[in-house]
Design a protein around this motif. Structure first.
Motif, PDB file in Angstrom:
ATOM      1  N   MET A  52      -3.066 -21.425  -1.684  1.00 34.56           N
ATOM      2  CA  MET A  52      -3.211 -22.219  -2.911  1.00 34.56           C
ATOM      3  C   MET A  52      -2.041 -23.196  -3.052  1.00 34.56           C
ATOM      4  N   LEU A  53      -0.818 -22.721  -2.768  1.00 36.22           N
ATOM      5  CA  LEU A  53       0.357 -23.588  -2.889  1.00 36.22           C
ATOM      6  C   LEU A  53       0.295 -24.724  -1.871  1.00 36.22           C
ATOM      7  N   THR A  54      -0.099 -24.396  -0.644  1.00 40.41           N
ATOM      8  CA  THR A  54      -0.210 -25.423   0.397  1.00 40.41           C
ATOM      9  C   THR A  54      -1.286 -26.436   0.032  1.00 40.41           C
ATOM     10  N   ASP A  55      -2.408 -25.934  -0.506  1.00 40.29           N
ATOM     11  CA  ASP A  55      -3.510 -26.822  -0.893  1.00 40.29           C
ATOM     12  C   ASP A  55      -3.090 -27.736  -2.054  1.00 40.29           C
ATOM     13  N   LEU A  56      -2.268 -27.222  -2.936  1.00 38.62           N
ATOM     14  CA  LEU A  56      -1.756 -28.051  -4.034  1.00 38.62           C
ATOM     15  C   LEU A  56      -0.890 -29.172  -3.468  1.00 38.62           C
ATOM     16  N   HIS A  57      -0.027 -28.838  -2.531  1.00 37.91           N
ATOM     17  CA  HIS A  57       0.870 -29.851  -1.961  1.00 37.91           C
ATOM     18  C   HIS A  57       0.116 -30.890  -1.133  1.00 37.91           C
ATOM     19  N   LEU A  58      -0.845 -30.428  -0.348  1.00 44.38           N
ATOM     20  CA  LEU A  58      -1.528 -31.349   0.575  1.00 44.38           C
ATOM     21  C   LEU A  58      -2.661 -32.121  -0.096  1.00 44.38           C
ATOM     22  N   HIS A  59      -3.390 -31.454  -1.031  1.00 46.36           N
ATOM     23  CA  HIS A  59      -4.618 -32.074  -1.558  1.00 46.36           C
ATOM     24  C   HIS A  59      -4.710 -32.077  -3.074  1.00 46.36           C
ATOM     25  N   VAL A  83       5.995 -29.867 -16.871  1.00 52.47           N
ATOM     26  CA  VAL A  83       7.236 -29.578 -16.134  1.00 52.47           C
ATOM     27  C   VAL A  83       7.487 -28.075 -16.037  1.00 52.47           C
ATOM     28  N   TRP A  84       7.368 -27.370 -17.162  1.00 54.54           N
ATOM     29  CA  TRP A  84       7.698 -25.940 -17.144  1.00 54.54           C
ATOM     30  C   TRP A  84       6.462 -25.058 -17.028  1.00 54.54           C
ATOM     31  N   GLY A  85       5.288 -25.642 -17.195  1.00 54.34           N
ATOM     32  CA  GLY A  85       4.061 -24.884 -16.969  1.00 54.34           C
ATOM     33  C   GLY A  85       3.754 -24.783 -15.480  1.00 54.34           C
ATOM     34  N   ALA A  86       4.191 -25.783 -14.699  1.00 49.07           N
ATOM     35  CA  ALA A  86       3.891 -25.766 -13.259  1.00 49.07           C
ATOM     36  C   ALA A  86       4.534 -24.571 -12.541  1.00 49.07           C
ATOM     37  N   PRO A  87       5.841 -24.301 -12.762  1.00 50.53           N
ATOM     38  CA  PRO A  87       6.398 -23.091 -12.101  1.00 50.53           C
ATOM     39  C   PRO A  87       5.662 -21.823 -12.524  1.00 50.53           C
ATOM     40  N   LEU A  88       5.283 -21.756 -13.812  1.00 48.06           N
ATOM     41  CA  LEU A  88       4.541 -20.577 -14.286  1.00 48.06           C
ATOM     42  C   LEU A  88       3.179 -20.501 -13.598  1.00 48.06           C
ATOM     43  N   ALA A  89       2.503 -21.655 -13.529  1.00 49.63           N
ATOM     44  CA  ALA A  89       1.171 -21.690 -12.913  1.00 49.63           C
ATOM     45  C   ALA A  89       1.240 -21.378 -11.418  1.00 49.63           C
ATOM     46  N   MET A  90       2.374 -21.720 -10.792  1.00 45.05           N
ATOM     47  CA  MET A  90       2.529 -21.384  -9.373  1.00 45.05           C
ATOM     48  C   MET A  90       2.861 -19.904  -9.194  1.00 45.05           C
ATOM     49  N   ALA A  91       3.530 -19.318 -10.197  1.00 46.45           N
ATOM     50  CA  ALA A  91       3.949 -17.914 -10.083  1.00 46.45           C
ATOM     51  C   ALA A  91       2.817 -16.946 -10.422  1.00 46.45           C
ATOM     52  N   VAL A  92       2.015 -17.281 -11.434  1.00 48.53           N
ATOM     53  CA  VAL A  92       0.986 -16.334 -11.899  1.00 48.53           C
ATOM     54  C   VAL A  92       0.013 -15.933 -10.775  1.00 48.53           C
ATOM     55  N   PRO A  93      -0.463 -16.867  -9.938  1.00 49.71           N
ATOM     56  CA  PRO A  93      -1.371 -16.446  -8.858  1.00 49.71           C
ATOM     57  C   PRO A  93      -0.733 -15.469  -7.875  1.00 49.71           C
ATOM     58  N   ALA A  94       0.603 -15.380  -7.859  1.00 51.78           N
ATOM     59  CA  ALA A  94       1.239 -14.370  -7.003  1.00 51.78           C
ATOM     60  C   ALA A  94       0.838 -12.981  -7.477  1.00 51.78           C
ATOM     61  N   LEU A  95       0.670 -12.832  -8.789  1.00 54.07           N
ATOM     62  CA  LEU A  95       0.181 -11.547  -9.314  1.00 54.07           C
ATOM     63  C   LEU A  95      -1.226 -11.297  -8.803  1.00 54.07           C
ATOM     64  N   GLY A  96      -2.043 -12.357  -8.841  1.00 54.13           N
ATOM     65  CA  GLY A  96      -3.420 -12.266  -8.355  1.00 54.13           C
ATOM     66  C   GLY A  96      -3.451 -11.904  -6.892  1.00 54.13           C
ATOM     67  N   SER A  97      -2.483 -12.469  -6.138  1.00 56.24           N
ATOM     68  CA  SER A  97      -2.426 -12.195  -4.704  1.00 56.24           C
ATOM     69  C   SER A  97      -2.151 -10.721  -4.459  1.00 56.24           C
ATOM     70  N   LEU A 143      -8.218 -12.388  -8.478  1.00 54.53           N
ATOM     71  CA  LEU A 143      -8.526 -13.660  -9.130  1.00 54.53           C
ATOM     72  C   LEU A 143      -8.417 -14.836  -8.177  1.00 54.53           C
ATOM     73  N   ASN A 144      -9.195 -15.885  -8.469  1.00 50.63           N
ATOM     74  CA  ASN A 144      -9.109 -17.104  -7.677  1.00 50.63           C
ATOM     75  C   ASN A 144      -7.808 -17.830  -8.035  1.00 50.63           C
ATOM     76  N   PRO A 145      -6.876 -17.971  -7.087  1.00 51.90           N
ATOM     77  CA  PRO A 145      -5.556 -18.520  -7.424  1.00 51.90           C
ATOM     78  C   PRO A 145      -5.592 -19.976  -7.898  1.00 51.90           C
ATOM     79  N   THR A 146      -6.535 -20.773  -7.363  1.00 51.62           N
ATOM     80  CA  THR A 146      -6.589 -22.178  -7.770  1.00 51.62           C
ATOM     81  C   THR A 146      -7.057 -22.292  -9.222  1.00 51.62           C
ATOM     82  N   ALA A 147      -8.103 -21.540  -9.561  1.00 49.38           N
ATOM     83  CA  ALA A 147      -8.586 -21.549 -10.949  1.00 49.38           C
ATOM     84  C   ALA A 147      -7.495 -21.050 -11.891  1.00 49.38           C
ATOM     85  N   LEU A 148      -6.779 -20.031 -11.427  1.00 48.88           N
ATOM     86  CA  LEU A 148      -5.702 -19.455 -12.234  1.00 48.88           C
ATOM     87  C   LEU A 148      -4.599 -20.492 -12.477  1.00 48.88           C
TER      88      LEU A 148
END
Lengths: 185, 487
Positions: B128-135, B379-393, B398-403
């Motif tokens: 999900m993180l790689t897909d965010l960076h690339l696409h 700005v501060w929601g992005a780190p949270l949004a990147m961290a929360v799917p780690a719980l899903g992982s 949960l689908n990390p992109t939707a999360l």
């Protein structure tokens, strides 16, 4: 490892010299010391980086290391002031009018598709006229696109006459397409 | 300063500076939010290999793999899917990446040291993180081109930034901390932006390359090669071997033995079987050359493992070498962990440049409105949004992109509801810190000894905890909390 440490220390010394000179601004010797600082940074550290990591990686690390090294001195030089309470009054968001939105949309078209197409066209024309072997011509064309695109995007936003860069870029797209069409026949 | 200040001032007329500043401001606002997401995710994705190991810590790790094991792995792949087509890939273990896996149209799985199948590849968080960076999570073709456009805009921002900064040398080491928040942000923006220019420019050009390359190859094919895309690719990357052989399993083990004879300096790190199950099938062994920036040299072999020659990335035309160096240069895949940390730091600095630029614009306005709230949420929601799917992982539900986008939207709604940017920022920081601590705790609970045994996995857990500490107790300006604050 020894080469690497020496390279880092030399770069640090060079940056330190530049910083010292910058701090002494106003003194007559400033210009000469600045030059010496950069010379130290450029002439001594670069071959050391190259010896440590090879030419390609050495040059890359030398260039990338400039920022972090400079920031050591930026932090050292930080001018700490008492914090000032700053509160701004709350207001309702202002929605731009149709004319303003239209101008911004036009500018967006200029910055993204138009500047990109003009950059690609010019890069391909460049590739068609260079006397090098294919791999070099085509690689240059591909790698030059972001730089040309960036330059064109800057112009679209900087020109006092907003339509002028759009027209010129549109002309460039047409001219490069015509050139490439004729040369491909 | 006797040297520099006057020279720069004379070069830049007042009109040029004014127009460049206007251009810089427009481009910065136009691209700020998405550029920030690309840069922030890029700074994290630099460590993607470590994150992948963190997600699947129990996968067998080893640094060497016998040729016979690779033969077995390939045979197993063919046995699992006899009508396999396209290309097949075997990634070899290395010292800094001690895992082996197989990828083909039949699927993707890890390998044991003996070549047997070890379990499927499943890394939703790092993907999900790689897909965010690339696409930017868009359909891949569209996303890649859009992100490439941001590479070009980064080049435009660098140009306009320099041309709008006549005090470049006068302010070279200046940083006014405290006092006016706007001046603090201006200095932060300018110092980080100017001193890290080589990195920013390199990231802009190489980042743009990944999306532009496909479009340009199509154009080049149309203009110079009569529409023949393969001919255009061959002109840049070298032509594939022309073979006509009986269809048979590729002798990957023999090819690996032969490589040791023809290129002893090359460290093999992948084996690709091209055009599997066709008469044109051939083997590529990717050989790493550690003092070079190129991704690797491609050594080619026929189906029986006979050496055919190399692609020429090590000693071919300079342009070919430059193109093949973009990947390692962009992602910092050279020079070990130290370079990864350098890239992460510079990537974070670029994120700060994007944020502080927008902050300066917001502070110039006389009023505060919904934009301030949305911006602090981005700005501060992005780190949270990147961290929360780690719980899903860790919990695998949960689908990390939707999360990710759910949390981003939730942060915006929350910031607008609170209507106090400082308060929202502090809340989001502390929530991110809490999520990171919970993610580490869940990881240790689920994987037990695997969560601390491998230094790479332990390193990720320690880093996440350190980040949590930094976010929970940030060294920040002391704005007072108002009563409506939820923390």
């Amino acid at each position: 490892m020894a080469w690497m440490v020496t390279a880092i220390l030399t770069s640090l010394a060079g940056m330190g010299l530049v910083y010292t000179t910058w701090r002494m601004s106003g003194l007559r010797r400033g210009a000469m010391l600045t030059a010496l600082g950069f010379a130290c940074l450029l002439l001594v550290a670069l071959p050391l980086w190259t010896a440590a990591e090879g030419a390609e990686i050495g040059v890359s690390l030398w260039l990338l290391g400039v920022g972090p090294l400079a920031w050591i001195f930026v932090v050292l030089n930080a001018d700490r002031r008492p914090e000032r309470e700053q509160s701004m009054p709350s207001a309702a968001i202002t929605v731009p009018g149709l004319a303003v939105s239209g101008r911004q949309l036009l500018r967006s078209v200029g910055v993204l598709p138009l500047a990109g197409a003009a950059a690609a066209g010019v890069a391909l024309v460049l590739a068609s006229v260079l006397p090098w072997q294919w791999a070099n011509r085509l690689s240059l064309a591909i790698l030059a696109v972001p730089l040309l695109w960036g330059g064109a995007a800057y112009w679209v936003c900087a020109d006092r006459e907003p339509l002028r860069p759009l027209l010129v870029l549109a002309l460039l797209v047409a001219a490069s397409a015509a050139w490439l069409w004729v040369s491909a026949r | 300063m006797a040297l520099g200040v006057g020279t720069v001032r004379n070069l830049l007329s007042r009109t040029l500076v004014k127009r460049s500043l206007a251009s810089h401001g427009w481009l910065g606002l136009f691209s700020g939010a998405l550029l920030y997401l690309i840069c922030l995710s890029g700074a994290v994705v630099v460590f993607s290999y470590f994150l992948m190991r963190w997600e699947q810590p129990a996968v067998p790790e080893f640094e060497q793999m016998p040729a016979a094991s690779l033969d077995r792995a390939y045979r197993d792949m063919l046995a699992a899917a006899p009508d396999i087509s396209g290309d097949a890939l075997l990634m070899l273990p290395q010292r800094d990446a001690p895992r082996s896996y197989a990828v083909s149209t039949a699927g993707a799985w890890f390998l044991n040291e003996d070549g047997s199948r070890a379990g499927d590849i499943d890394r939703p968080w790092s993907d999900m993180l790689t897909d965010l960076h690339l696409h930017l999570h868009l359909p891949h073709k569209v996303g890649l081109v859009l992100v490439s456009g941001f590479g070009a805009i980064l080049c435009a921002l660098i140009l306009s930034g320099f041309l709008s900064h006549p005090g470049l040398i006068r302010d070279a080491f200046r940083w006014r901390r405290g006092g006016s928040l706007r001046l603090e942000q201006v200095d932060l923006h300018n110092r980080l932006g100017v001193w890290a220019t080589p990195f920013h420019l390199m990231i802009g050009v190489t980042g743009a390359y990944f999306g532009i390359a496909a479009l340009m190859t199509t154009l080049i094919a149309g203009v110079f090669f009569g529409g023949d895309r393969d001919a255009a690719i061959a002109a840049i990357h070298g032509a594939p071997p022309a073979l006509e052989q009986p269809i048979a399993p590729a002798a990957v083990g023999s090819a690996l033995h032969r490589l040791a004879e023809v290129a002893p300096a090359a460290e093999p790190f992948y084996i690709a079987i091209e055009d599997v199950n066709t008469p044109e099938q051939y083997i590529i062994i990717g050989g790493r050359h550690h003092d070079r920036l190129i991704y690797g040299e491609q050594y080619r072999f026929d189906t029986s493992g006979n050496y055919l020659g190399k692609a020429g990335y090590t000693d071919g035309p300079a342009g070919q070498q430059a193109i093949f160096a973009t990947y390692r240069l962009h992602f910092g895949q050279f020079g070990g962990v130290g370079v990864l940390f350098l890239y992460a730091g510079l990537g974070l600095a670029l994120s700060v440049v994007a944020v502080s630029g927008v902050n300066v614009w917001l502070h110039r306005r006389k009023n505060r409105d919904a934009l301030n709230n949305v911006w602090v949420a981005i700005v501060w929601g992005a780190p949270l949004a990147m961290a929360v799917p780690a719980l899903g992982s860790v919990a695998s539900v949960l689908n990390p992109t939707a999360l990710f986008w759910f949390v981003m939207l939730g942060s915006m709604a929350l910031a607008q509801r609170v209507d106090d940017p400082q308060c929202s920022r502090r809340f989001l920081q502390r929530l991110t810190a809490a999520v990171l601590v919970v993610a580490v705790a869940l990881h240790v609970w689920r994987f037990g000894v695997y969560a601390i045994a491998a230094p790479a996995v332990l390193g990720v857990n320690v880093t996440l905890l350190m980040l949590a500490l930094l976010l929970a107790f940030p060294a920040r300006r002391g704005e007072p909390l108002n009563q409506a604050c939820p923390v």
